[in-house]
Structure formats: C-alpha cells, structure tokens
Design a protein around this motif. Structure first.
Motif, PDB file in Angstrom:
ATOM      1  N   ASP A  29      54.183  40.388  43.224  1.00 32.27           N
ATOM      2  CA  ASP A  29      53.932  41.401  44.151  1.00 32.27           C
ATOM      3  C   ASP A  29      52.149  41.898  43.583  1.00 32.27           C
ATOM      4  O   ASP A  29      51.933  42.833  43.093  1.00 32.27           O
ATOM      5  N   LEU A  30      51.747  40.658  43.939  1.00 33.42           N
ATOM      6  CA  LEU A  30      50.203  40.390  42.949  1.00 33.42           C
ATOM      7  C   LEU A  30      49.009  41.468  44.161  1.00 33.42           C
ATOM      8  O   LEU A  30      49.084  41.609  45.440  1.00 33.42           O
ATOM      9  N   PRO A  31      48.192  42.355  43.745  1.00 34.21           N
ATOM     10  CA  PRO A  31      46.821  42.759  45.190  1.00 34.21           C
ATOM     11  C   PRO A  31      45.815  41.563  45.346  1.00 34.21           C
ATOM     12  O   PRO A  31      45.839  40.548  44.146  1.00 34.21           O
ATOM     13  N   GLY A  32      45.159  42.382  46.082  1.00 31.51           N
ATOM     14  CA  GLY A  32      44.592  40.687  46.910  1.00 31.51           C
ATOM     15  C   GLY A  32      45.346  39.610  48.144  1.00 31.51           C
ATOM     16  O   GLY A  32      45.539  40.443  48.431  1.00 31.51           O
ATOM     17  N   PRO A  33      44.416  39.404  48.449  1.00 29.72           N
ATOM     18  CA  PRO A  33      44.618  39.001  49.859  1.00 29.72           C
ATOM     19  C   PRO A  33      45.672  37.273  49.132  1.00 29.72           C
ATOM     20  O   PRO A  33      45.639  36.702  48.132  1.00 29.72           O
ATOM     21  N   ARG A  34      46.954  37.270  50.139  1.00 27.45           N
ATOM     22  CA  ARG A  34      47.739  35.836  49.908  1.00 27.45           C
ATOM     23  C   ARG A  34      47.017  34.924  50.393  1.00 27.45           C
ATOM     24  O   ARG A  34      47.328  34.157  51.872  1.00 27.45           O
ATOM     25  N   GLU A  35      46.511  33.974  49.729  1.00 29.46           N
ATOM     26  CA  GLU A  35      45.949  33.136  50.364  1.00 29.46           C
ATOM     27  C   GLU A  35      45.248  31.540  49.237  1.00 29.46           C
ATOM     28  O   GLU A  35      45.588  32.494  48.071  1.00 29.46           O
ATOM     29  N   ARG A  36      45.470  30.843  50.373  1.00 28.77           N
ATOM     30  CA  ARG A  36      45.596  29.723  48.860  1.00 28.77           C
ATOM     31  C   ARG A  36      43.636  29.836  48.182  1.00 28.77           C
ATOM     32  O   ARG A  36      42.823  30.090  49.423  1.00 28.77           O
ATOM     33  N   LEU A  37      44.032  29.279  47.086  1.00 24.77           N
ATOM     34  CA  LEU A  37      42.621  29.367  46.104  1.00 24.77           C
ATOM     35  C   LEU A  37      42.082  28.101  46.487  1.00 24.77           C
ATOM     36  O   LEU A  37      42.336  26.889  45.964  1.00 24.77           O
ATOM     37  N   THR A  38      40.635  28.090  47.229  1.00 20.18           N
ATOM     38  CA  THR A  38      39.801  26.704  47.483  1.00 20.18           C
ATOM     39  C   THR A  38      38.626  27.413  47.520  1.00 20.18           C
ATOM     40  O   THR A  38      38.041  26.111  47.114  1.00 20.18           O
ATOM     41  N   GLY A  39      38.921  28.109  47.314  1.00 18.70           N
ATOM     42  CA  GLY A  39      37.007  28.424  46.792  1.00 18.70           C
ATOM     43  C   GLY A  39      35.999  27.858  45.596  1.00 18.70           C
ATOM     44  O   GLY A  39      37.117  27.314  45.143  1.00 18.70           O
ATOM     45  N   PRO A  40      35.010  27.121  45.373  1.00 15.12           N
ATOM     46  CA  PRO A  40      34.068  26.438  44.559  1.00 15.12           C
ATOM     47  C   PRO A  40      34.458  27.060  43.432  1.00 15.12           C
ATOM     48  O   PRO A  40      34.795  25.993  42.161  1.00 15.12           O
ATOM     49  N   TYR A  41      34.644  28.426  42.937  1.00  9.32           N
ATOM     50  CA  TYR A  41      35.199  28.655  41.602  1.00  9.32           C
ATOM     51  C   TYR A  41      36.595  28.282  40.969  1.00  9.32           C
ATOM     52  O   TYR A  41      36.807  28.249  40.020  1.00  9.32           O
ATOM     53  N   ALA A  42      37.232  28.890  42.454  1.00 12.34           N
ATOM     54  CA  ALA A  42      38.945  27.943  41.583  1.00 12.34           C
ATOM     55  C   ALA A  42      38.475  26.295  41.637  1.00 12.34           C
ATOM     56  O   ALA A  42      39.252  26.422  40.275  1.00 12.34           O
ATOM     57  N   ALA A  43      38.304  26.243  42.266  1.00  8.67           N
ATOM     58  CA  ALA A  43      37.463  24.173  41.728  1.00  8.67           C
ATOM     59  C   ALA A  43      36.904  24.149  40.775  1.00  8.67           C
ATOM     60  O   ALA A  43      37.500  23.689  40.177  1.00  8.67           O
ATOM     61  N   LEU A  44      36.072  25.084  40.353  1.00 11.55           N
ATOM     62  CA  LEU A  44      35.741  24.659  39.083  1.00 11.55           C
ATOM     63  C   LEU A  44      36.433  25.357  37.662  1.00 11.55           C
ATOM     64  O   LEU A  44      36.081  24.828  36.450  1.00 11.55           O
ATOM     65  N   ALA A  45      36.839  26.345  37.933  1.00 13.56           N
ATOM     66  CA  ALA A  45      38.014  26.707  36.799  1.00 13.56           C
ATOM     67  C   ALA A  45      39.159  25.599  36.807  1.00 13.56           C
ATOM     68  O   ALA A  45      39.230  25.669  35.719  1.00 13.56           O
ATOM     69  N   GLY A  46      39.436  24.601  37.532  1.00 12.07           N
ATOM     70  CA  GLY A  46      40.343  23.278  37.231  1.00 12.07           C
ATOM     71  C   GLY A  46      39.283  23.181  36.300  1.00 12.07           C
ATOM     72  O   GLY A  46      40.258  21.975  35.573  1.00 12.07           O
ATOM     73  N   LEU A  47      37.949  23.011  35.957  1.00 14.16           N
ATOM     74  CA  LEU A  47      36.985  22.121  35.228  1.00 14.16           C
ATOM     75  C   LEU A  47      37.970  22.346  33.667  1.00 14.16           C
ATOM     76  O   LEU A  47      38.540  21.732  33.049  1.00 14.16           O
ATOM     77  N   LEU A  48      38.290  23.823  33.310  1.00 13.66           N
ATOM     78  CA  LEU A  48      39.143  24.831  32.362  1.00 13.66           C
ATOM     79  C   LEU A  48      40.603  23.845  32.599  1.00 13.66           C
ATOM     80  O   LEU A  48      40.164  24.175  30.587  1.00 13.66           O
ATOM     81  N   PHE A  49      40.998  23.745  32.934  1.00 14.98           N
ATOM     82  CA  PHE A  49      42.357  24.046  32.775  1.00 14.98           C
ATOM     83  C   PHE A  49      42.694  22.371  32.689  1.00 14.98           C
ATOM     84  O   PHE A  49      43.338  21.803  31.916  1.00 14.98           O
TER      85      PHE A  49
END
Length: 453
Positions: free
Chosen positions: A46-66
């Motif tokens: 029950d998280l706030p915000g849009p219920r969409e797949r995270l496909t943006g550039p910042y989600a991609a760059l966060a993958g570098l940290l993971f």
C-alpha cells in the motif's frame, strides 16, 4: 627447456575471484525484479505514488549501486583486496598529515587539472550533448562539485598509507606546478589512464538507461511462450548485466579496492582498434563505412530467415542466448575491474579458462548467427557480398584488438605471459586454435635458400 615444456598443468591463479562478479549479479538481479514488479509490490505494501514499473533513467542508475555494493563488500570483507601488496598501500605505517600535505597538494593539482581537461573535451564534443549521451553529461555534471570536495580528504587520507605517494597523478601535478622534477613517462601513464576512464565512463553511463528500460518495461509472462520472445528477454538481460557490471568497473578504479588502472595500452594500434568500435568513431554503425546489415532485418534477421521452422527457431534461440551469456560472463568475471585498454590485474578464471578473449569470440559469433548477413530481403547479390565482407572486417577488427591487448599485457606482467602459455596448451578453445595454426603453418611449403653462385 623450451617455454612450452616449462608450463605446468595448473592454470595461473586469477587476481579476481569469481564470487565478486556473482555477488554483483545477485544485487543487480534483486533490483531488476523489484523494478519490474513494482506495481505489485506497491499494491501489497500500500505504497503511495503511481503503480508503474520503474523504467526511468534514475532507476537504471540505481542498479549500479545494487551491483557495486555487494562486489565492494565481498572484495573487502572476504577477499581482503585492500591488504594486497599490489594496491601499493601499507596500512601499518600511516604518515602524519603534515608529512604528506605537500605531496597531496601537488597530486590534487594534477587530478583537478585532469578533470578540467576531460570536462573541456566533453564540452567540445557535440555528440555528448544529444541523444543517449545527455544522461551521462547530466550525471557527471551533478557529481562534479561533490567529487571535487571529496577528493581533498580522499587524497590526503590515501597518501598517508601509500608506499609511494608520488604516483603518476603526482607527476602530472608536478609538471603543472613546476616546483619539483617530474617523470615524463609517468605523466603519459596518467593521461592515458584517464583518457580511457573519461571516454568509456561517459559511454557506459549513456547506454545503461536504454538497456534497463528494455528489460524492465515489457510483460515478461507474454515473452516466455515463443523462442523469439524468450530469447529476446534473456539476451536483453545478458546485455544489461554486461552494461551495469562494466560501468561499475570504470567507476571504481580505486587503489584501496586493488582495482586501480596500473597502465593503459601504450600502443597506438590498440587505441585505433578499440575506438573503431565505439561512437563517435564507430565504423560499423548504420551508414558507416563497414555497415553489414543492408537489406536485412538487422540483428533480428534470424527470426525472418527461420520463420516457420519452430524446432530450428528454438535451437537457434538457445544458441544466441548461450553466446550472449558467454559475453556477459566475460564482463561479470572482471567484477569491479572491467575496463577496455587497461591492465588492472590478470584474470584467468570463468570463461577466461577456455579462451583468452571469450567476449570478442562470443560477440562476433552472435553477430554472425543473429544477423545472417548473407540472407537479404531484396535478393541483391551485391548486398549479400558486401554484408558478408564487412562483417568479416568487423571480426578482423576484434582480432586486431585482441592482439594489441595481448601485446600490452605480455609487456606488463610475467603472470599474464604464464597464463598466455598455459592457454596455448590447455585452454579448450585457445589450444584448439593454436593446434590448428601450427598445423597450417606446418603445411606451408618451405622456401629453401639457394646457395650463392
């Protein structure tokens, strides 16, 4: 005793453990799954915000940290790479801050001047301000001030424990300040290393968002039923692993991680062979001199050619996934040390136990099998011949790259020479090619020298 006879049955040990790259895959895979299933995760929690797949550039760059964090932790905690002599660090005898202040100031001058040169070249290159490169310029621009500030305590801290703090960066600073004599060869080593890091870091960051979105955005369940869909999903996954782990490798060129660039390729031929494969110098892109996909469906040409042959489609899809998997594995095996044109230690495990150049071999086989350049849609014999010839030229460029890299590494580390010799005898793929080469050479007619009259 000749060199071949002196090589034992045991492969030289690798400077990078296989677990480093695997830990990076684990962290990155977790993030990919979270991003793809974010709508479901958001609904359950029950998280706030849009219920969409995270496909943006910042989600991609966060993958570098993971990807980076598990690899760094494994390297430090398990492999204890920071204790290796190859780091150039002696943690047991730290100097006082006053003892290294003057050295550090000179080094910072060299480092900041290097960054200024790279920034100027980015500004001059028009291609950096359009298309996929825009995200790289945004990222690097936002990091400029934080990196500038953090470099001060980092250099002061590191110089206290370096065995030889007057490294290549210091020599460049000494050249600029003119207060102490410098070694011109060390300056060249410094500039070559940062040329590699500057050029390829920008390129790698630029391709990360696109590949990540292509993987996360589609409905995976709809892709699993057909060989085309499944192959497309898995191939995209392999390329994302390659891009993300490779980008981490360019970013983490740090001595405490034993991942520093020890030398960049000093040979012009090596640079030419590598740069021909990357924009803006790339020769094999569309409308470039050695474009090999005219009159085809590009790298998806295999789907058209094999359409209607279901069993063969599944077999061919499995082959393409296998080749892409080898290509990705060849990058992942480097862990935090991946980089073109550089020597950062010797890698002998993973796919490098079978071939000295598994990435180049698998990539070129993939291109041949996926594009099938000789099967054109326009029935043009000219395009068939041109495509086949030009893809052959691409493969020749990668063969050239492999040879220039070997020349560089053989001159840098006796351990690589031992690995090179071991592969000639024991590497599954390399030894087979070596035997073939020796057989062909033996069949050549020997020219007898004529006695002088």
């Amino acid at each position: 005793m000749n060199a071949r006879a002196s090589i034992g049955p045991n492969r030289p040990s690798s400077d990078v453990s296989a677990a480093v790259g695997l830990s990076g895959i684990a962290g990155l895979t977790l993030w990919i799954v979270v991003c793809h299933f974010w709508p479901q995760i958001g609904a359950v929690l029950d998280l706030p915000g849009p219920r969409e797949r995270l496909t943006g550039p910042y989600a991609a760059l966060a993958g570098l940290l993971f990807a980076a964090l598990p690899m760094v932790l494994w390297s430090l905690i398990v492999d204890k790479v920071h204790r290796r002599a190859s780091t150039g660090i002696d943690w047991s005898k730290p100097r006082g801050p006053a003892d290294v202040a003057e050295v550090s100031v000179t080094k910072l001058a060299g480092l900041w001047a290097t960054w200024a040169i790279i920034a100027a070249l980015f500004c001059l290159g028009r291609w950096y301000w359009q298309g996929q490169y825009l995200i790289a310029m945004q990222v690097l621009g936002s990091l400029a001030v934080p990196l500038f500030l953090l470099s001060i305590p980092y250099v002061l801290w590191l110089d206290r424990v370096l065995v030889q703090p007057r490294d290549a960066c210091w020599h460049f600073g000494a050249l600029l300040i003119g207060r102490e004599p410098h070694d011109a060869e060390q300056v060249r080593i410094h500039l070559r290393a940062w040329a590699v890091k500057g050029f390829f870091t920008a390129f790698m960051i630029s391709i990360v968002p696109g590949g990540f979105a292509n993987l996360v955005a589609p409905d995976w369940s709809a892709m699993l039923a057909t060989p085309v869909g499944l192959a497309g999903l898995l191939i995209t996954l392999m390329f994302v692993l390659d891009e993300q782990i490779g980008t981490v490798g360019y970013v983490l060129t740090m001595k405490p991680l034993d991942a520093q660039i020890r030398s960049a390729n000093p040979y012009l031929a090596g640079w030419l062979a590598a740069l021909l494969c990357y924009p803006p110098f790339q020769m094999m892109g569309q409308d470039r001199p050695i474009w090999y996909l005219a009159g085809t469906d590009g790298d998806n040409n295999w789907m058209r050619v094999l359409s209607g042959h279901d069993v063969l489609m599944w077999v061919w899809a499995a082959l393409l996934v296998f080749l892409t998997g080898i290509y990705a594995w060849a990058t992942v095996a480097f862990g935090i040390r991946f980089s073109n044109l550089t020597y950062r230690g010797v890698l002998t495990n993973g796919p490098y136990a079978f071939s000295r150049h598994p990435a180049y071999l698998s990539k070129n086989l993939f291109w041949w099998c996926a594009s099938m350049p000789f099967f054109v849609t326009n029935d043009s014999l000219t395009d068939m011949v041109r495509n086949t010839f030009f893809l052959g030229c691409v493969s020749a460029i990668y063969f050239w790259r492999a040879k220039t890299e070997e020349r560089h590494l053989l001159a840098e580390d006796p351990k690589y020479a031992a690995y090179w010799q071991w592969m000639e005898q024991h590497g599954l793929v390399t030894a087979a090619f070596a035997r073939l080469g020796r057989a062909l050479k033996a069949r050549r007619p020997q020219v007898q020298a004529q006695p002088a009259e």
